[in-house]
Design a protein around this motif. Sequence first.
Motif, short mmCIF file in Angstrom:
data_model
loop_
_atom_site.label_atom_id
_atom_site.label_comp_id
_atom_site.label_asym_id
_atom_site.label_seq_id
_atom_site.Cartn_x
_atom_site.Cartn_y
_atom_site.Cartn_z
N VAL A 36 0.83 -1.20 0.00
CA VAL A 36 0.00 0.00 0.00
C VAL A 36 0.87 1.25 0.00
O VAL A 36 0.70 2.15 -0.83
CB VAL A 36 -0.95 0.01 1.22
N ALA A 37 1.81 1.30 0.93
CA ALA A 37 2.58 2.53 1.12
C ALA A 37 3.40 2.90 -0.10
O ALA A 37 3.65 4.09 -0.35
CB ALA A 37 3.49 2.37 2.34
N SER A 38 3.86 1.92 -0.88
CA SER A 38 4.68 2.21 -2.06
C SER A 38 3.84 2.56 -3.28
O SER A 38 4.39 2.87 -4.33
CB SER A 38 5.57 1.00 -2.39
N ASN A 39 2.54 2.50 -3.15
CA ASN A 39 1.64 2.79 -4.26
C ASN A 39 0.81 4.02 -3.92
O ASN A 39 -0.19 3.94 -3.22
CB ASN A 39 0.73 1.60 -4.54
N PRO A 40 1.21 5.21 -4.39
CA PRO A 40 0.49 6.44 -4.01
C PRO A 40 -0.95 6.46 -4.49
O PRO A 40 -1.77 7.19 -3.93
CB PRO A 40 1.33 7.53 -4.69
N PHE A 41 -1.26 5.69 -5.53
CA PHE A 41 -2.64 5.67 -6.04
C PHE A 41 -3.57 4.94 -5.06
O PHE A 41 -4.77 5.16 -5.08
CB PHE A 41 -2.67 5.02 -7.42
N LYS A 42 -2.99 4.10 -4.22
CA LYS A 42 -3.76 3.46 -3.16
C LYS A 42 -3.71 4.31 -1.88
O LYS A 42 -4.75 4.57 -1.26
CB LYS A 42 -3.19 2.07 -2.85
N THR A 43 -2.52 4.72 -1.50
CA THR A 43 -2.36 5.44 -0.25
C THR A 43 -3.22 6.70 -0.20
O THR A 43 -3.85 6.99 0.81
CB THR A 43 -0.89 5.82 -0.04
N PHE A 44 -3.25 7.43 -1.29
CA PHE A 44 -3.89 8.74 -1.30
C PHE A 44 -5.13 8.78 -2.19
O PHE A 44 -5.50 9.84 -2.71
CB PHE A 44 -2.87 9.80 -1.73
N VAL A 45 -5.79 7.64 -2.33
CA VAL A 45 -6.94 7.56 -3.21
C VAL A 45 -8.06 8.50 -2.79
O VAL A 45 -8.85 8.96 -3.62
CB VAL A 45 -7.45 6.10 -3.28
N ASP A 46 -8.14 8.84 -1.50
CA ASP A 46 -9.22 9.70 -1.03
C ASP A 46 -9.00 11.16 -1.37
O ASP A 46 -9.96 11.94 -1.42
CB ASP A 46 -9.38 9.54 0.49
N ILE A 47 -7.74 11.57 -1.58
CA ILE A 47 -7.49 12.97 -1.95
C ILE A 47 -7.88 13.15 -3.40
O ILE A 47 -7.46 12.39 -4.27
CB ILE A 47 -6.01 13.34 -1.75
N PRO A 48 -8.71 14.15 -3.72
CA PRO A 48 -9.14 14.34 -5.11
C PRO A 48 -7.95 14.42 -6.07
O PRO A 48 -6.92 15.06 -5.76
CB PRO A 48 -9.91 15.66 -5.07
N LEU A 49 -8.09 13.78 -7.21
CA LEU A 49 -7.02 13.78 -8.20
C LEU A 49 -6.62 15.19 -8.62
O LEU A 49 -5.42 15.46 -8.76
CB LEU A 49 -7.45 12.94 -9.41
N PRO A 50 -7.56 16.14 -8.83
CA PRO A 50 -7.14 17.50 -9.20
C PRO A 50 -6.21 18.14 -8.17
O PRO A 50 -5.28 18.86 -8.52
CB PRO A 50 -8.46 18.27 -9.32
N SER A 51 -6.45 17.86 -6.89
CA SER A 51 -5.60 18.43 -5.84
C SER A 51 -4.20 17.84 -5.90
O SER A 51 -3.19 18.56 -5.77
CB SER A 51 -6.21 18.16 -4.46
N ARG A 52 -4.10 16.54 -6.10
CA ARG A 52 -2.79 15.90 -6.18
C ARG A 52 -2.01 16.40 -7.39
O ARG A 52 -0.82 16.70 -7.32
CB ARG A 52 -2.96 14.38 -6.24
N TYR A 53 -2.70 16.48 -8.52
CA TYR A 53 -2.01 16.91 -9.75
C TYR A 53 -1.55 18.35 -9.64
O TYR A 53 -0.40 18.69 -9.98
CB TYR A 53 -2.93 16.72 -10.95
N ARG A 54 -2.41 19.23 -9.12
CA ARG A 54 -2.03 20.62 -8.98
C ARG A 54 -0.84 20.79 -8.04
O ARG A 54 0.03 21.63 -8.27
CB ARG A 54 -3.23 21.44 -8.47
N PHE A 55 -0.82 20.01 -6.97
CA PHE A 55 0.30 20.09 -6.03
C PHE A 55 1.62 19.81 -6.75
O PHE A 55 2.62 20.52 -6.54
CB PHE A 55 0.09 19.07 -4.91
N LEU A 56 1.66 18.79 -7.58
CA LEU A 56 2.88 18.43 -8.31
C LEU A 56 3.16 19.40 -9.45
O LEU A 56 4.32 19.73 -9.74
CB LEU A 56 2.76 17.01 -8.86
#
Length: 767
Positions: A336-356
């Motif tokens: 789980v921990a090595s797969n960010p798509f699992k670990t952070f699945v609850d954070i909206p994808l737009p927020s994750r993408y914008r952060f990066l």
Amino acid sequence: MPTDDPSGNAAPITPLSSTNTVANPGHQATTQAAAPPVTVPTGTATEIVQHRCMVCHGCYDAPCQLKLEAQAGLERGASKDLVYNGGRLIEANMTRLFDDALTERGWRKKGFYPVLDKEQPERGVMYRLLELKQAHPLPTDGPMPEGFDFSLARDQQCPRQDEFDSYAEDKPLWGMPYGLPGLNPEQHRTLTSWLDDGAPAPALATLPAAQQQLVTDWETFLNGDTPKQRLMARYVYEHLFLASLYLEAGEQPVWFRLVRSRSEPGKPLDLIATRRPYDDPGVKRVYYRLQRMPVQALAKIHMPYRFDQARMDWYRGLFLEPAYEVPSLPGYEREVASNPFKTFVDIPLPSRYRFLLEEARFTIMNFIKGPVCRGQIALNVIDDHFWVVFADPERMDMDVDARFLSSEMDKMRLPTPATGTVIDLFSWSRYAKAHEKYQRARSRFIRKRSQQGERLTLDSVWDGDGNNANASLTIFRHFDTASVEMGLLGAVPKTAWVIDYPLLERIHYLLVAGFDVYGAVSHQLESRLYMDFLRMEGEFNFLLFMPAEQRLPMWDYWYRDAPKGAREHFIERNALVSETTDIKYETDNPKAELLLALRERIHGAKAAKFDYKRPEDKDIAAQLAAIEAEVGAHNSFMPDVSFVNVIGPQRDRFYTLISNSAHSNIAQLFREDKRRLPAEDSMSIVRGFIGAYPNYFFQVEVKELPQFASAIAALGSADDYRKFRARYGVARNASWFWRFADKAHARYQWLDPVEFGLFDLNRYNGY
């Protein structure tokens, strides 16, 4: 008055030397009426250590692991163990400064031995190495004496105190600085007096009250109690753990790093040091803290990231204000921990993408600089020069993309060592098969959306929202190091990448969060092989913008002579034949047409900071443009990275010449030299500095630039280059070597005090 300041402000004038004359016997000395700022701080012991010692002793490739970017490294001492060991069958014990031991006693248990002698300072290794250089200085005329080895793979000589007499007898010229001119008498007296006093640590300046309050505010913000706050903090930490955080800009920024602690804010820091940032911390509740770093910035690992109130407000809007739930916090199980798509699945994808995306250069820089100070095999997975742009977040159907990623997250797992031994290589086929399944699913997804009329246009590429220069990047590989800068620099490259959220996230977790410089050879190989997939995915994303009938020929050209499997991996499994673009091309070179259009359209893509073609320097620009325009084998004789100081009346400029080596393909792990195509080698030139490891310094008078350019174009042998270097170059043993280095550092710091870090001289050519 001409200036190197991009704002147009005139530079303060300070001479290079007391006579304001460039002392290079290769050409006639010239008085500089308008030299650049060279107020070089090399008067105190700390400044001398930084500018004469740290320039070779920093990062993981510091000789004998003697890291001098901080007082803690000097007190830790040296070790005969190598961090970079390509034949390591099991992962090594880690020796990260500030992490893996926190006391001198702790480092002695790890095998480090002192270079200082507190009882008899003159018997200490560092003291005696300095004295050895004073007693046996390098000759300042002619070639370097025989016996020196400047290769990175050299056998390191790490004498303990009781071994020093034998070392000095065998290698009298190997005093410090190694293979470079010694300290001048005043500097030597200052440094040895400091050592006589016990090498006291410099006092840290008191943090202003406003900055201290901001530290408190950040620690409060990152340690909220709600599941949403805690998940946000974990996401931020796993992406910023290598960052050089600063609270406000200034001539002397104060640096921090984000760490995990067992202790809550307001209490003394109790550091949690794990191999990877997503490893189990071993405590029920992690606290995220800001640790002040008493270091001098090194260009090769320095990754500044602003951490002010505006950033905090942006995080709040990005992660906390959107309406979403976090039913439960993820654990730290490896899968789980090595797969960010699992670990952070609850954070909206737009927020994750914008952060990066908003700090895309920093995100990619973590891969380029991050945990690797040298890595020819790790970096031969990328071309020597390519451009990167990004999928526009406003043009993506985030809900659809999120559902697709959710359905495919198990196939997107990244190589994570289970045992730390060669046994881990047997898991490679599982990762390869999972990735193949993901690419097949992605291909079907792209075809379906194309058939529904969702086609790519210029608007599909992020333009930086009209104000963010992170929207386009140039990456230069310098054999076993690399650089990343904002803007599309140089001529149109052979390849380009388009990066979307899934690719950007996987690059980070494979090559930054999940990469272990102390890992076994199996881990290094797995990471390198998987990066092949990620590179091809970025190239594939770019090809989707090309006319369908030109994609396969273009791909074949990029992968000339590559093994069949490497060439056909994406050809057979992706939607390269689908009609995916609505762009109407007007020329028979759609690649160049698209990239040049993007350079016009994307904010900051022209990179004015690095543009040498300025009206006030049009005579210089014409000669530099002639060098850049000449593609051919002559460029292969030039160093990977050269700093060139162009001087003359009212002129004093620095430029970087970057030699780009061409290859038939970069799909193979070894025998890189067999795939070299010198006839396609090129040169990129920028104003200012790019590259943390200069390979050579050159000094050229303005009036000699035509001859300088012609001499580069005429290079046809190693002997030609030796003559060229003798006329314009600064040899390692030149008496003015340090004056040139100090001048370059002073100019770089003056141009950008936040980005500034000392250059590393370990790769300076040994002539």
